[in-house]
Structures are given as structure tokens and as C-alpha cells.
Design a protein around this motif. Structure first.
Motif, mmCIF file in Angstrom:
data_model
loop_
_atom_site.group_PDB
_atom_site.id
_atom_site.type_symbol
_atom_site.label_atom_id
_atom_site.label_comp_id
_atom_site.label_asym_id
_atom_site.label_seq_id
_atom_site.Cartn_x
_atom_site.Cartn_y
_atom_site.Cartn_z
ATOM 1 N N LEU A 191 24.275 4.237 -1.320
ATOM 2 C CA LEU A 191 24.404 2.814 -1.675
ATOM 3 C C LEU A 191 23.031 2.206 -1.885
ATOM 4 C CD1 LEU A 191 26.757 0.128 -0.275
ATOM 5 C CD2 LEU A 191 24.301 -0.298 -0.162
ATOM 6 N N LYS A 192 22.915 1.384 -2.917
ATOM 7 C CA LYS A 192 21.661 0.680 -3.208
ATOM 8 C C LYS A 192 21.976 -0.773 -3.553
ATOM 9 C CE LYS A 192 17.147 1.208 -3.810
ATOM 10 N NZ LYS A 192 16.263 1.780 -2.777
ATOM 11 N N ALA A 193 21.400 -1.699 -2.794
ATOM 12 C CA ALA A 193 21.617 -3.134 -3.039
ATOM 13 C C ALA A 193 20.371 -3.748 -3.653
ATOM 14 C CB ALA A 193 21.965 -3.844 -1.729
ATOM 15 N N PRO A 211 0.805 -1.228 0.000
ATOM 16 C CA PRO A 211 0.000 0.000 0.000
ATOM 17 C C PRO A 211 0.833 1.270 0.000
ATOM 18 C CG PRO A 211 -0.022 -1.027 2.171
ATOM 19 C CD PRO A 211 0.662 -1.988 1.259
ATOM 20 N N SER A 212 2.136 1.162 0.283
ATOM 21 C CA SER A 212 2.995 2.345 0.282
ATOM 22 C C SER A 212 4.415 1.938 -0.062
ATOM 23 C CB SER A 212 2.956 3.049 1.647
ATOM 24 O OG SER A 212 3.482 2.208 2.654
ATOM 25 N N GLN A 213 5.156 2.876 -0.645
ATOM 26 C CA GLN A 213 6.569 2.682 -0.951
ATOM 27 C C GLN A 213 7.318 3.975 -0.645
ATOM 28 O OE1 GLN A 213 7.921 0.806 -4.576
ATOM 29 N NE2 GLN A 213 5.953 -0.210 -4.929
ATOM 30 N N SER A 214 8.556 3.818 -0.163
ATOM 31 C CA SER A 214 9.413 4.961 0.113
ATOM 32 C C SER A 214 10.650 4.862 -0.772
ATOM 33 C CB SER A 214 9.817 4.996 1.597
ATOM 34 O OG SER A 214 10.660 6.101 1.867
ATOM 35 N N ASP A 216 15.434 6.501 -8.059
ATOM 36 C CA ASP A 216 15.134 5.082 -7.875
ATOM 37 C C ASP A 216 14.102 4.624 -8.892
ATOM 38 O OD1 ASP A 216 16.837 4.872 -5.766
ATOM 39 O OD2 ASP A 216 15.312 4.912 -4.208
ATOM 40 N N PRO A 217 14.071 3.311 -9.215
ATOM 41 C CA PRO A 217 13.040 2.787 -10.124
ATOM 42 C C PRO A 217 11.739 2.492 -9.382
ATOM 43 C CG PRO A 217 14.568 1.038 -9.544
ATOM 44 C CD PRO A 217 15.086 2.292 -8.877
ATOM 45 N N VAL A 230 12.420 7.861 -10.816
ATOM 46 C CA VAL A 230 11.372 8.760 -10.338
ATOM 47 C C VAL A 230 11.966 10.086 -9.877
ATOM 48 C CG1 VAL A 230 9.829 6.887 -9.674
ATOM 49 C CG2 VAL A 230 11.479 7.758 -8.011
ATOM 50 N N GLN A 231 11.140 11.123 -9.918
ATOM 51 C CA GLN A 231 11.521 12.451 -9.452
ATOM 52 C C GLN A 231 10.583 12.877 -8.326
ATOM 53 O OE1 GLN A 231 14.321 13.851 -10.649
ATOM 54 N NE2 GLN A 231 14.540 12.033 -11.972
#
Length: 385
Positions: free
Chosen positions: A166-168, A29-32, A37-38, A113-114
Motif C-alpha cells: 500500500l502507498k498513500a 539528506p536521505s530517502q528510503s 517508487d518515484p 526507481v530500481q
């Protein structure tokens, strides 16, 4: 003709089409997310009518400042894709797309995304039928629940400073999956700066790319890089990517990026100026469930055979797993991805499953070969002093 006769005639020519249209969103229901990020969202749309109808599906965004939701992109009833007003440039640049996956799934993809993309995303489906005059009539519509997407702004650093992110790969990950650890550097006037990047796992060095482009692998990672099981490359002015092509359980842990800003000396060497660390990110890797289940079954079966007595020498082969037993003890186990060999006979009631033997290469898939950047230094003396 009486009014009753007219009504009966109309009833005989009309056919009521049942509303069988269904539309749903079953994701989080939500994303941060952070800027860049894609984002990928899916909704399911289907209809069970016996009539020849067509569907159109539209993804909407209801931003905080929007009076009404704005259509992002539509897959129309004639299977054409149309971007919504205000999203045309993003669509032409490949930053917005929509795919139909199999029969019922409609996937929205936004690779970067922006801040302006923050808001509630939802899906609307419309069912259409074509009249004899070839015009289209809407007969049903459904709207899904929304996903609230928060997008954190990446603040540009002050002049002379920089930040590291950093993004894994998002989990859950299993052994054999590909693991990407991406380090991104954000600085003003970036092309005029030199940076060296080091990946750390549990505060131990994994790989390093110097300002001159020299790649250094540390400890056991040298063998894995030589076997094309992992690689590290600079993919752009801002991004550095470490890829483990076939992850192991031992690869789980807490990862960080250490980045040094460096200046080039007159002799071509580099001098360290200032350092920034990324926030740590934890990666979890689990054993494949099928392999775990087979090995558990093998253990139970072997223990039962031990209890009933076995010959001094015994070779066991089940489910593509080979076990060699000597004097009622397990001396060697071989599976498609494991080779276990002990110097001394083990217990006759336990089967220990360790990772890969030191004298055997892993049979995971290898990384694609990547050419080193042209002009990259090969002399380790050119690294930072």
C-alpha cells in the motif's frame, strides 16, 4: 619594448571574472524507497556575474560499487538534455528526466526507481563563457551536498503466493487536497490470477473491487462516490487506486489493503482461496490554516460582542462567513466549505465548528469521470462465494 612594458600591456588586456556561481541541495539528506517508487530531487544553481555566461547542470549517482560518480542526465549550456552513459535506455523510456523550474531550480525525476539506482545523488554546476572564436571555456564549477537514497528490493513471491503493498499520498495533507491510496499486488504469472481488493480505514471497509470488476462503496462513502467526490479503479494488472478528490479531516486514519486471491467457478462466480494484508499506513489531514485563522478571529469578535450585549436577532457577515444569532446564541454558521445548523440554540460564549451538514453537498472539487471496464459484471451475485 622592455619586459615591464609587456607585462603592463598584458595586464591591461586581462579581465578577472569573479566567481559568483552557487549550487546547493536543500532537500532531505536521505530517502528510503522501494523498487517502483518515484524519486524527485531538486538543486538550486545561480550566478551573479555581469558577463554573458552559460550554465550546465548535471545530476550524478555514486553507487556502492561505483569507483567514480556516474552522470545521470545533463542540461547543457546550449539547453539540450543529454543522458549519461548507461542511462540512455531509461531516458528514452521516460524513466529519467530533468526539468528547469523557473530560473534557478533543476529537478531530477525518476518515476520508477530500481535497485541499481541506489546510492548518493548530487548535482554539479559548471559556468561557461564563449570566446571570440566561439569555443567554450569553463570558468567555475560547484558541487552540492548529496542525498543518500536507499532502495528496498521487492522480493518476488513463491509460486502460488502473492504479496500486497500500500502507498498513500505523502503529506502533509490539508483539507481539500487530493488523497490517493494505491494497492499493488505482486504475484508470479499475474495475468492468470483473479484478485479482489478492499480498502480499509481503521479496520472499517471503505471500497471494494471484486474479481469481476464490480465496485462497491460502503456506508457514507456511497454518497461521496455518487457525488463524484471519490472513486476506485483498477489501473493495471497489478495496481488498484482509491482517490478521494477533496479530502476531509475525517478521512485521516490508518489505511490497509485486504486482497483475496480467487478462482473462477464454471458458472462464472468466484471462490476465495487465500488472503494477504498490506502493512498499515497512517494518513494525517489538517484543517487549512487560513480557514482556521478566520474562524478563530470570528469567535473572538463574536465573544466580545456578546459581552457588550447584542439584539435578540442579529445577522453577522465578515470574511465571507455568515453567522445568524438568535436570543444571544449562535444558531447557524455558514462558510464557503461549512454549513452548521443546530436544532437547539448553542452557548453564547462558544462557536463550535463541525464538518459538513447532512443536508448539504460538499463544494470540493470532484473526481474526473472514469468509465467502468468493458465487460465488468453488474450483478452482485457474481462476487466471491
Amino acid at each position: 619594448m622592455s619586459a615591464t612594458d609587456i607585462g603592463d600591456d598584458i595586464d591591461s588586456d586581462c579581465e578577472v571574472i569573479a566567481d559568483t556561481l552557487e549550487a546547493s541541495y536543500s532537500g532531505s539528506p536521505s530517502q528510503s524507497l522501494s523498487e517502483g517508487d518515484p524519486l524527485q530531487l531538486e538543486c538550486q544553481v545561480s550566478s551573479q556575474t555581469f558577463q554573458h555566461t552559460h550554465l550546465s547542470v548535471t545530476w550524478f549517482l555514486h553507487g556502492e560499487e561505483d569507483e567514480i560518480p556516474r552522470p545521470i542526465i545533463t542540461l547543457d549550456k546550449d539547453l539540450t538534455v543529454k543522458p549519461g552513459a548507461g542511462f540512455e535506455d531509461g531516458y528514452r523510456a521516460g524513466l529519467i528526466s530533468m526539468d528547469k523550474v523557473e530560473d534557478t531550480t533543476y529537478r531530477l525525476k525518476m518515476p520508477q526507481v530500481q535497485q541499481s539506482d541506489q546510492g548518493k545523488f548530487f548535482c554539479k554546476a559548471i559556468e561557461w563563457i564563449q570566446d571570440p572564436d566561439r569555443s567554450w571555456t569553463q570558468i567555475a564549477h560547484k558541487t552540492t551536498t548529496a542525498c543518500n537514497v536507499e532502495i528496498k528490493r521487492i522480493v518476488a513471491p513463491d509460486a502460488g503466493s502473492f504479496s500486497v503493498h500500500l502507498k498513500a499520498s505523502k503529506g502533509p495533507l490539508q483539507e481539500g487536497d487530493e488523497l490517493d491510496i494505491r494497492c499493488s499486488v505482486n504475484a508470479q504469472n499475474l495475468p492468470g490470477h483473479f484478485f479482489s481488493v478492499t480498502w480499509l480505514k481503521n479496520q472499517q471497509k471503505v471500497a471494494h473491487i471484486g474479481s469481476s470488476g464490480v465496485l462497491t462503496m460502503f456506508d457514507s462513502y456511497k454518497e461521496r462516490e455518487n457525488a463524484a467526490e471519490m472513486r476506485a479503479v483498477k489501473t493495471s494488472h497489478t495496481d488498484y487506486l482509491l482517490t478521494i478528490c477533496s479530502a476531509r479531516a475525517e478521512d485521516q486514519g490508518q489505511y490497509q489493503c485486504e486482497v483475496w486471491q480467487e478462482n473462477m467457478n464454471e458458472d462464472g462466480t468466484f471462490k476465495k482461496i487465500q488472503k494477504q494484508m498490506s502493512s498499515p499506513e497512517t494518513v494525517s489531514i489538517t484543517a487549512k490554516e487560513q480557514q482556521k485563522g478566520v474562524l478563530k478571529w470570528i469567535c473572538e469578535d463574536l465573544n466580545e460582542r456578546f459581552n457588550t450585549g447584542m439584539p435578540r436577532g442579529f445577522n453577522y457577515h465578515k470574511h465571507n462567513v455568515r453567522v445568524q444569532l438568535m436570543r444571544n446564541s449562535i444558531s447557524q454558521v455558514q462558510t464557503p466549505t461549512n454549513l452548521l445548523s443546530s436544532q437547539k440554540p448553542g452557548s453564547n460564549k462558544a462557536l463550535k465548528i463541525n464538518e459538513h451538514g447532512s443536508n448539504r453537498k460538499r463544494r470540493g472539487h470532484s473526481c474526473p469521470m472514469t468509465a467502468r471496464p468493458q465487460g465488468a459484471a453488474t450483478d452482485a451475485n457474481q462476487e466471491a462465494t
